[in-house]
Design an enzyme around this catalytic site. Structure first.
Site, PDB file in Angstrom:
ATOM      1  N   ARG A  62      -4.755  48.553  29.152  1.00 28.89           N
ATOM      2  CA  ARG A  62      -4.309  49.350  30.249  1.00 28.89           C
ATOM      3  C   ARG A  62      -3.598  50.553  29.782  1.00 28.89           C
ATOM      4  NH1 ARG A  62       0.310  49.182  33.959  1.00 28.89           N
ATOM      5  NH2 ARG A  62      -0.310  50.178  36.153  1.00 28.89           N
ATOM      6  N   ASN A  94       2.721  54.383  36.142  1.00 30.56           N
ATOM      7  CA  ASN A  94       3.309  54.266  34.951  1.00 30.56           C
ATOM      8  C   ASN A  94       4.453  53.394  34.989  1.00 30.56           C
ATOM      9  OD1 ASN A  94       0.621  55.145  33.865  1.00 30.56           O
ATOM     10  ND2 ASN A  94       1.833  56.994  33.355  1.00 30.56           N
ATOM     11  N   HIS A 193      -9.556  43.685  34.729  1.00 32.67           N
ATOM     12  CA  HIS A 193      -8.642  43.079  35.390  1.00 32.67           C
ATOM     13  C   HIS A 193      -9.023  41.279  35.462  1.00 32.67           C
ATOM     14  CE1 HIS A 193      -7.194  46.540  38.087  1.00 32.67           C
ATOM     15  NE2 HIS A 193      -6.798  46.686  36.915  1.00 32.67           N
TER      16      HIS A 193
END
Length: 318
Positions: A62, A94, A193
């Site tokens: 990620r 973030n 994911h």
């Protein structure tokens, strides 16, 4: 004499053009001579980090995505705030979410010890993402190298460019197209994911409000994500095999068990349903397309040649 001079001029011009062209190109052998242990050094550190915490593999993957979508794959996400700019770490997508900075620090420290000032932070992030996927059983690919590090970062771009977990299909397609990535790339990259976890705050609305969700699945997730409180509680993006890189993510979507609204958007009666079905039934195709899409993502606006710098500390400019 004139012929000789003309030939010399043409030769010189060709050399200049070739040199300029090579500056803009990434190469899988970029560190073969300057730092031959670069790849093995990154792999060893990532292997140790993932052995300690399997979730770190998803976090490093990620980190690469969140770096590349903000002014290209330039290591800008790693920069701390300075007096001249606010970095990207506190951006909405973030803050209290992106992880793995310490692992990158460790890798950089080790590389500086064996080949100082050679391997960029941007390349470290890119290699670490590939190694993370492989460690959890996913595909491998050859990583083009030669990126250099940015000397600034952009909080505003981080807030605007990174797709939200509440995005619908058209928004996702547009966000990836803006980075030069196809809808096919987007669907394949979303397969990341299949590993990792998400915070309750980013999927609460889906499990309580969306209608295209399996009721038993929603109920099971609500146990760890109540309607009020528990914002930081985590749930696996794939409840079946949360620490294995496989194609279960797409199987989940077909069963209306996507954890994020943006996940389920890929299989909701739209144009991407067919590709989701393909990936759910053919893991080999998914692995191949994912590897291709990762290379494509890693090629987003890299700094090369004399642009940027090679930081000695990934958290600050030289």
């Amino acid at each position: 004499m004139k012929t000789t001079s003309l030939f010399a001029c043409i030769t010189a011009l060709l050399i200049i053009l070739c040199f300029r062209g090579s500056n803009g190109q990434l190469s899988s052998t970029f560190y073969a001579t300057s730092c031959p242990s670069a790849l093995s050094t990154v792999k060893a550190a990532v292997t140790a980090a993932v052995a300690k915490e399997k979730r770190m593999a998803a976090s490093l993957l990620r980190l690469h995505f969140h770096d590349c979508f903000v002014n290209g794959c330039d290591g800008s996400i790693l920069l701390n705030d300075t007096s001249t700019f606010t970095g990207e770490k506190t951006a909405g997508p973030n803050a209290n979410s992106v992880r793995g900075y310490e692992v990158i620090d460790t890798i950089k420290s080790r590389l500086e010890a064996v080949c100082s000032g050679v391997v960029s932070c941007a390349d470290i992030v890119t290699i670490a993402a590939r190694d993370s996927v492989v460690l959890l059983g996913g595909p491998t690919w050859t990583v083009p190298l030669g990126r250099r590090d940015s000397t600034t970062a952009s909080l505003s771009t981080a807030n605007s460019n990174l797709p939200s977990p509440s995005s619908d299909l058209s928004t996702l397609i547009s966000a990836f197209q803006a980075q030069g990535l196809s809808t096919k790339d987007m669907i394949a990259l979303s397969g990341a994911h299949t590993i990792g976890q998400a915070r309750c705050t980013v999927f609460r609305s889906r499990i309580f409000n969306d209608t295209n969700i399996d009721s038993a699945f929603a109920t099971s997730v609500k146990a760890n994500c109540p309607s009020n409180g528990g914002d930081a509680n985590l749930s696996p993006l794939d409840l079946v095999t949360p620490t294995v890189f496989d194609n279960n993510y797409y199987k989940n979507l077909r069963s209306k068990k996507g954890l994020l609204h943006s996940d389920q958007a890929l299989f909701n009666g739209g144009s991407t349903d067919a590709m989701v079905t393909t990936y759910s039934t053919n893991p080999t195709t998914f692995f191949s397309d994912f590897a291709t899409a990762m290379v494509n993502m890693g090629n987003i606006s890299p700094l090369t040649g004399t642009s940027g710098e090679v930081r000695t500390d990934c958290r600050k400019t030289n």
